[in-house]
Enzyme design. Structure first.
Site, short mmCIF file in Angstrom:
data_model
loop_
_atom_site.label_atom_id
_atom_site.label_comp_id
_atom_site.label_asym_id
_atom_site.label_seq_id
_atom_site.Cartn_x
_atom_site.Cartn_y
_atom_site.Cartn_z
N ASP A 139 -2.39 -0.79 10.44
CA ASP A 139 -2.61 -0.87 8.99
C ASP A 139 -3.30 -2.15 8.56
O ASP A 139 -3.74 -2.26 7.41
CB ASP A 139 -1.27 -0.78 8.24
CG ASP A 139 -0.71 0.63 8.21
OD1 ASP A 139 -1.45 1.57 8.55
OD2 ASP A 139 0.47 0.79 7.85
N GLY A 197 3.73 -1.26 4.13
CA GLY A 197 2.77 -2.13 4.80
C GLY A 197 2.99 -3.61 4.59
O GLY A 197 2.05 -4.39 4.71
N GLY A 198 4.23 -4.01 4.29
CA GLY A 198 4.47 -5.42 3.97
C GLY A 198 4.07 -6.37 5.08
O GLY A 198 3.38 -7.36 4.84
N LYS A 255 0.87 -1.19 0.00
CA LYS A 255 0.00 0.00 0.00
C LYS A 255 0.90 1.22 0.00
O LYS A 255 2.07 1.18 0.40
CB LYS A 255 -0.93 0.02 1.22
CG LYS A 255 -0.25 0.05 2.59
CD LYS A 255 0.26 1.40 3.04
CE LYS A 255 0.94 1.35 4.40
NZ LYS A 255 1.67 2.61 4.74
N GLY A 305 9.80 0.00 5.32
CA GLY A 305 9.72 0.80 4.11
C GLY A 305 8.49 1.65 3.99
O GLY A 305 8.38 2.46 3.06
N GLY A 306 7.49 1.46 4.86
CA GLY A 306 6.27 2.24 4.78
C GLY A 306 5.28 1.74 3.75
O GLY A 306 4.29 2.41 3.46
N SER A 332 2.00 -5.84 7.61
CA SER A 332 0.55 -5.77 7.82
C SER A 332 -0.20 -6.51 6.71
O SER A 332 -1.20 -7.19 6.96
CB SER A 332 0.10 -4.31 7.87
OG SER A 332 0.63 -3.65 8.99
N SER A 333 0.29 -6.36 5.48
CA SER A 333 -0.34 -7.05 4.35
C SER A 333 -0.21 -8.56 4.50
O SER A 333 -1.17 -9.31 4.25
CB SER A 333 0.28 -6.58 3.05
OG SER A 333 -0.35 -7.17 1.94
N PRO A 356 10.17 -4.34 1.27
CA PRO A 356 11.19 -4.12 2.29
C PRO A 356 10.59 -3.95 3.67
O PRO A 356 9.47 -3.45 3.82
CB PRO A 356 11.87 -2.83 1.82
CG PRO A 356 10.78 -2.10 1.10
CD PRO A 356 9.98 -3.16 0.39
N MET A 357 11.34 -4.35 4.67
CA MET A 357 10.95 -4.07 6.04
C MET A 357 11.31 -2.62 6.36
O MET A 357 12.32 -2.11 5.91
CB MET A 357 11.65 -5.04 6.99
CG MET A 357 11.29 -6.49 6.75
SD MET A 357 12.18 -7.64 7.83
CE MET A 357 11.57 -7.13 9.44
#
Length: 287
Positions: A139, A103-104, A13, A100-101, A106-107, A97-98
């Site tokens: 998120d 949302g990995g 996101k 990174g903003g 959370s997704s 990326p961790m």
């Protein structure tokens, strides 16, 4: 329960803007933001293991014990909430990326809840899944809801919004931003005036974390300065990732080819429905 396999996307996101409108008594911040999904992200393979509550995740992420991983925690939450006596083998293909903003994490957690809700036949509603997901991160609910959204509160109060779907060049500076460090920074703006969708459309909405992150992380600042040649640059969430809009895939990919050495990135299109939900609607019926 028969063995079932499922391969499902866990999309990125972006926050098209992020305003911090106040600090809450519990230490969290009240926000306004606009979420949009990208057609790019991680993916997860699920295999159900009947008559066992074991949750196996591979590969483990460096420095994060399996039981602390949001994927395993999401599976455990659903397993306990629905009193499920089945387990799962989960394989993660990590591209986001961790820190990174995008949302990995959370997704991945939301995709786990959505997938296992189907495969374990727990039949929880999206709202019930979102309530579980909120225990894992602010998120997670937007990924459960599955649509582009105007968000308030800590990010869990969602209003569906249909947005243009341009192409984005997303840049990944070589650093991992600490969300806690950003939100605890004394110079972070915390009392931005509330805005409306009209304010956003008029270009009056920014990311309140951007200046702080650029000051703390030179890699973000350098990438931001370079990207300005391609138009307006925005930071997603608390960073580190930056993005620029383009009207065509060709234009975005041409810009990507010119990025400096040491700066990673990718091209993706915005979408108003999460690829996770698209997959479940078009594929799951064949299982």
């Amino acid at each position: 329960m028969p063995r079932q396999l499922l391969n499902i996307p866990a999309p990125a996101k972006i926050n098209l803007f992020l305003h911090i409108t106040g600090r809450r008594d519990d230490g969290y911040h009240n926000l306004q933001t606009l979420f949009q999904f990208l057609d790019y992200g991680d993916s997860l393979d699920f295999e159900i293991v009947p008559n066992s509550r074991d949750i196996q995740l591979s590969p483990e992420l460096y420095g994060i014990p399996a039981e602390q991983n949001l994927i395993v925690r999401a599976a455990r939450l659903l397993q306990n909430a629905a009193e499920i006596n089945s387990g799962a083998i989960i394989d993660l293909k990590k591209r986001l990326p961790m820190g990174g903003g995008l949302g990995g994490g959370s997704s991945d957690a939301a995709t786990t809840l959505l997938a296992l809700n189907r495969l374990w036949n727990t039949n929880l509603s999206l709202q019930e899944l979102a309530n579980l997901g909120l225990q894992l991160g602010a998120d997670v609910p937007v990924f459960i809801a599955g649509y582009s959204a105007w968000a308030e509160g800590v990010g869990e109060q969602l209003q569906q919004i249909n947005l243009p779907t341009p192409w984005y060049l997303v840049l990944i500076p070589s650093c991992e931003v600490s969300t806690a460090k950003v939100f605890n920074h004394p110079q972070l703006p915390r009392n931005s005036a509330a805005v409306t969708m009209q304010d956003y459309l008029q270009g009056n909405c920014l990311n309140d974390c951007e200046e702080t992150v650029r000051g703390l992380y030179p890699q973000v600042d350098n990438a931001f300065i370079w990207a300005q040649q391609h138009g307006r640059v925005s930071m997603s969430g608390t960073g580190a990732c930056l993005f620029c809009q383009f009207q065509s895939e060709h234009a975005a990919r041409s810009a990507l080819l010119t990025k400096p050495a040491g700066l990673d990135g990718f091209v993706a299109q915005g979408c108003n429905q999460s690829p996770t939900h698209q997959y479940l609607q078009t594929t799951y019926e064949t299982l």
